[in-house]
Design a protein around this motif. Structure first.
Motif, PDB file in Angstrom:
ATOM      1  N   GLU A  68       0.836  -1.214   0.000  1.00  0.00           N
ATOM      2  CA  GLU A  68       0.000   0.000   0.000  1.00  0.00           C
ATOM      3  C   GLU A  68       0.863   1.253   0.000  1.00  0.00           C
ATOM      4  O   GLU A  68       0.567   2.231  -0.697  1.00  0.00           O
ATOM      5  N   ALA A  69       1.952   1.239   0.769  1.00  0.00           N
ATOM      6  CA  ALA A  69       2.862   2.394   0.812  1.00  0.00           C
ATOM      7  C   ALA A  69       3.520   2.594  -0.556  1.00  0.00           C
ATOM      8  O   ALA A  69       3.644   3.730  -1.038  1.00  0.00           O
ATOM      9  N   GLU A  70       3.915   1.487  -1.182  1.00  0.00           N
ATOM     10  CA  GLU A  70       4.585   1.589  -2.486  1.00  0.00           C
ATOM     11  C   GLU A  70       3.628   2.079  -3.578  1.00  0.00           C
ATOM     12  O   GLU A  70       4.048   2.723  -4.536  1.00  0.00           O
ATOM     13  N   ALA A  71       2.336   1.771  -3.405  1.00  0.00           N
ATOM     14  CA  ALA A  71       1.345   2.240  -4.378  1.00  0.00           C
ATOM     15  C   ALA A  71       1.063   3.726  -4.181  1.00  0.00           C
ATOM     16  O   ALA A  71       0.645   4.431  -5.106  1.00  0.00           O
ATOM     17  N   ARG A  72       1.286   4.197  -2.958  1.00  0.00           N
ATOM     18  CA  ARG A  72       0.887   5.546  -2.604  1.00  0.00           C
ATOM     19  C   ARG A  72       1.984   6.586  -2.806  1.00  0.00           C
ATOM     20  O   ARG A  72       1.692   7.749  -3.090  1.00  0.00           O
ATOM     21  N   TRP A  73       3.261   6.162  -2.637  1.00  0.00           N
ATOM     22  CA  TRP A  73       4.382   7.096  -2.767  1.00  0.00           C
ATOM     23  C   TRP A  73       5.417   6.538  -3.731  1.00  0.00           C
ATOM     24  O   TRP A  73       5.531   5.320  -3.874  1.00  0.00           O
ATOM     25  N   PRO A  74       6.189   7.403  -4.389  1.00  0.00           N
ATOM     26  CA  PRO A  74       7.231   6.927  -5.323  1.00  0.00           C
ATOM     27  C   PRO A  74       8.464   6.444  -4.568  1.00  0.00           C
ATOM     28  O   PRO A  74       9.473   7.145  -4.492  1.00  0.00           O
ATOM     29  N   LEU A  75       8.369   5.246  -4.016  1.00  0.00           N
ATOM     30  CA  LEU A  75       9.474   4.720  -3.205  1.00  0.00           C
ATOM     31  C   LEU A  75      10.469   3.947  -4.061  1.00  0.00           C
ATOM     32  O   LEU A  75      10.089   3.215  -4.963  1.00  0.00           O
ATOM     33  N   GLN A  76      11.735   4.112  -3.749  1.00  0.00           N
ATOM     34  CA  GLN A  76      12.785   3.365  -4.443  1.00  0.00           C
ATOM     35  C   GLN A  76      13.198   2.133  -3.650  1.00  0.00           C
ATOM     36  O   GLN A  76      13.750   1.196  -4.207  1.00  0.00           O
ATOM     37  N   ALA A  77      12.913   2.162  -2.360  1.00  0.00           N
ATOM     38  CA  ALA A  77      13.158   0.989  -1.508  1.00  0.00           C
ATOM     39  C   ALA A  77      12.336   1.149  -0.238  1.00  0.00           C
ATOM     40  O   ALA A  77      12.060   2.265   0.208  1.00  0.00           O
ATOM     41  N   LEU A  78      11.951   0.005   0.313  1.00  0.00           N
ATOM     42  CA  LEU A  78      11.206   0.012   1.575  1.00  0.00           C
ATOM     43  C   LEU A  78      11.550  -1.281   2.314  1.00  0.00           C
ATOM     44  O   LEU A  78      11.405  -2.372   1.754  1.00  0.00           O
ATOM     45  N   SER A  79      12.044  -1.137   3.534  1.00  0.00           N
ATOM     46  CA  SER A  79      12.352  -2.314   4.356  1.00  0.00           C
ATOM     47  C   SER A  79      11.572  -2.220   5.657  1.00  0.00           C
ATOM     48  O   SER A  79      11.509  -1.143   6.261  1.00  0.00           O
ATOM     49  N   VAL A  80      10.978  -3.333   6.063  1.00  0.00           N
ATOM     50  CA  VAL A  80      10.272  -3.401   7.346  1.00  0.00           C
ATOM     51  C   VAL A  80      10.786  -4.635   8.077  1.00  0.00           C
ATOM     52  O   VAL A  80      10.640  -5.760   7.591  1.00  0.00           O
ATOM     53  N   ILE A  81      11.421  -4.404   9.220  1.00  0.00           N
ATOM     54  CA  ILE A  81      11.970  -5.513  10.010  1.00  0.00           C
ATOM     55  C   ILE A  81      11.357  -5.434  11.396  1.00  0.00           C
ATOM     56  O   ILE A  81      11.374  -4.371  12.032  1.00  0.00           O
ATOM     57  N   VAL A  97      12.765   1.402   6.846  1.00  0.00           N
ATOM     58  CA  VAL A  97      13.658   2.203   6.003  1.00  0.00           C
ATOM     59  C   VAL A  97      12.897   2.522   4.719  1.00  0.00           C
ATOM     60  O   VAL A  97      12.445   1.614   4.020  1.00  0.00           O
ATOM     61  N   ALA A  98      12.730   3.818   4.431  1.00  0.00           N
ATOM     62  CA  ALA A  98      12.019   4.233   3.219  1.00  0.00           C
ATOM     63  C   ALA A  98      12.936   5.137   2.401  1.00  0.00           C
ATOM     64  O   ALA A  98      13.486   6.109   2.924  1.00  0.00           O
ATOM     65  N   ALA A  99      13.077   4.816   1.129  1.00  0.00           N
ATOM     66  CA  ALA A  99      13.940   5.610   0.243  1.00  0.00           C
ATOM     67  C   ALA A  99      13.128   6.138  -0.933  1.00  0.00           C
ATOM     68  O   ALA A  99      12.276   5.437  -1.485  1.00  0.00           O
ATOM     69  N   SER A 100      13.399   7.405  -1.289  1.00  0.00           N
ATOM     70  CA  SER A 100      12.653   8.072  -2.349  1.00  0.00           C
ATOM     71  C   SER A 100      13.526   9.168  -2.952  1.00  0.00           C
ATOM     72  O   SER A 100      14.517   9.576  -2.348  1.00  0.00           O
ATOM     73  N   PRO A 101      13.180   9.664  -4.146  1.00  0.00           N
ATOM     74  CA  PRO A 101      13.976  10.764  -4.714  1.00  0.00           C
ATOM     75  C   PRO A 101      13.908  12.020  -3.839  1.00  0.00           C
ATOM     76  O   PRO A 101      14.858  12.794  -3.778  1.00  0.00           O
ATOM     77  N   HIS A 102      12.766  12.228  -3.151  1.00  0.00           N
ATOM     78  CA  HIS A 102      12.597  13.437  -2.336  1.00  0.00           C
ATOM     79  C   HIS A 102      12.115  13.072  -0.937  1.00  0.00           C
ATOM     80  O   HIS A 102      11.443  12.068  -0.735  1.00  0.00           O
ATOM     81  N   ARG A 103      12.389  13.950   0.028  1.00  0.00           N
ATOM     82  CA  ARG A 103      12.203  13.580   1.423  1.00  0.00           C
ATOM     83  C   ARG A 103      10.748  13.410   1.846  1.00  0.00           C
ATOM     84  O   ARG A 103      10.443  12.568   2.686  1.00  0.00           O
ATOM     85  N   ALA A 104       9.830  14.203   1.277  1.00  0.00           N
ATOM     86  CA  ALA A 104       8.450  14.160   1.770  1.00  0.00           C
ATOM     87  C   ALA A 104       7.857  12.758   1.655  1.00  0.00           C
ATOM     88  O   ALA A 104       7.221  12.255   2.592  1.00  0.00           O
ATOM     89  N   ALA A 105       8.077  12.117   0.514  1.00  0.00           N
ATOM     90  CA  ALA A 105       7.529  10.773   0.306  1.00  0.00           C
ATOM     91  C   ALA A 105       8.152   9.778   1.280  1.00  0.00           C
ATOM     92  O   ALA A 105       7.465   8.898   1.810  1.00  0.00           O
ATOM     93  N   ALA A 106       9.451   9.918   1.516  1.00  0.00           N
ATOM     94  CA  ALA A 106      10.136   8.976   2.412  1.00  0.00           C
ATOM     95  C   ALA A 106       9.641   9.146   3.849  1.00  0.00           C
ATOM     96  O   ALA A 106       9.370   8.161   4.555  1.00  0.00           O
ATOM     97  N   PHE A 107       9.496  10.405   4.304  1.00  0.00           N
ATOM     98  CA  PHE A 107       8.956  10.656   5.657  1.00  0.00           C
ATOM     99  C   PHE A 107       7.540  10.101   5.766  1.00  0.00           C
ATOM    100  O   PHE A 107       7.209   9.397   6.714  1.00  0.00           O
ATOM    101  N   ASP A 108       6.698  10.450   4.806  1.00  0.00           N
ATOM    102  CA  ASP A 108       5.288  10.039   4.883  1.00  0.00           C
ATOM    103  C   ASP A 108       5.146   8.519   4.834  1.00  0.00           C
ATOM    104  O   ASP A 108       4.355   7.943   5.574  1.00  0.00           O
ATOM    105  N   ALA A 109       5.895   7.883   3.957  1.00  0.00           N
ATOM    106  CA  ALA A 109       5.780   6.428   3.815  1.00  0.00           C
ATOM    107  C   ALA A 109       6.207   5.728   5.101  1.00  0.00           C
ATOM    108  O   ALA A 109       5.550   4.776   5.546  1.00  0.00           O
TER     109      ALA A 109
END
Lengths: 152, 81
Positions: A68-81, A97-109
């Motif tokens: 759902e997070a990947e569908a909602r934001w342009p994430l380049q990587a997402l790790s959940v441990i 861990v959320a990675a994106s081209p810009h910070r807003a998406a990474a924070f929100d995700a």
């Protein structure tokens, strides 16, 4: 495709971020969240915590939340441990861990994943206090935190 | 079908899981059958506002049908993270 791990062992924040960054130069922002065992709960000192989960459903629920997070934001990587088993105050419980081209998406995700995980991933905490061990009650604030993403 | 219990429901009933022979058509009917068995079951299902249910590892609700369901899990609201 998100990295999902449910494990008894500890994790290393630096190593997980390195794994996300390895071999790529297109990432502009990496946001990490680490949840820790506190030494206080419900106004009482906590000396130990036991984290129970539902093997199978846990992994499926975390994968669903990550998708759902990947569908909602342009994430380049997402790790959940997320850890389970016997933990002590100060121990790490969960890492996002959320990675994106810009910070807003990474924070929100990262925030979204944590809010959804709290109410949808089948984990239960039992804390040991001076009065004995007790199961932690779900918090209404957590439901409210999840709900804000549905209205957004 | 296989029935699983987690957290304080597991402790109250005294089992992590069991095989249950039932003709209950819905989760609600299954809960009524289980609660009528013994005091420990009645205690675990006494306050259904505090009980969540998953069918085949997906969140569901009391009115959901049990046709074709292989695994039912009962547990309190989740407290991970």
């Amino acid at each position: 495709m998100a990295v999902i791990r449910v494990q008894a062992e500890d994790f290393d924040l630096g190593r997980e971020v390195d794994a996300v960054r390895a071999g790529r130069t297109d990432i502009g922002a990496v946001v990490t969240f680490t949840g820790l065992v506190r030494d206080m709960g419900g106004g009482q000192p906590v000396s130990a915590m036991e984290l129970e989960h539902y093997p199978g459903m846990t992994e499926a629920a975390l994968s669903q939340i990550a998708a759902e997070a990947e569908a909602r934001w342009p994430l380049q990587a997402l790790s959940v441990i997320h850890r389970y088993g016997a933990l002590n105050p100060g121990d790490q419980i969960v890492l996002v861990v959320a990675a994106s081209p810009h910070r807003a998406a990474a924070f929100d995700a990262a925030s979204f994943v944590m809010d959804y995980l709290k109410t949808r991933a089948p984990f239960w905490k039992k804390e040991t206090t001076p009065d004995g061990a007790r199961w932690v009650d779900a918090r209404e604030e957590d439901d409210a935190a999840e709900a804000r993403w549905r209205d957004a | 079908m296989k029935v699983l219990y987690f957290a304080w429901m597991r402790e109250r009933i005294g089992l992590p899981s069991e095989n249950v022979e039932t003709s209950a058509g819905t989760v609600r009917a299954l809960v009524a059958e289980l609660a009528a068995r013994e005091e420990r079951y009645a205690a675990a299902f006494a306050d259904m506002r505090a009980v969540r249910v998953a069918l085949d590892q997906k969140m569901s609700d009391l009115d959901a049908p049990l046709d074709g369901v292989r695994e039912v899990a009962f547990f309190p609201p989740m407290t991970g993270g």
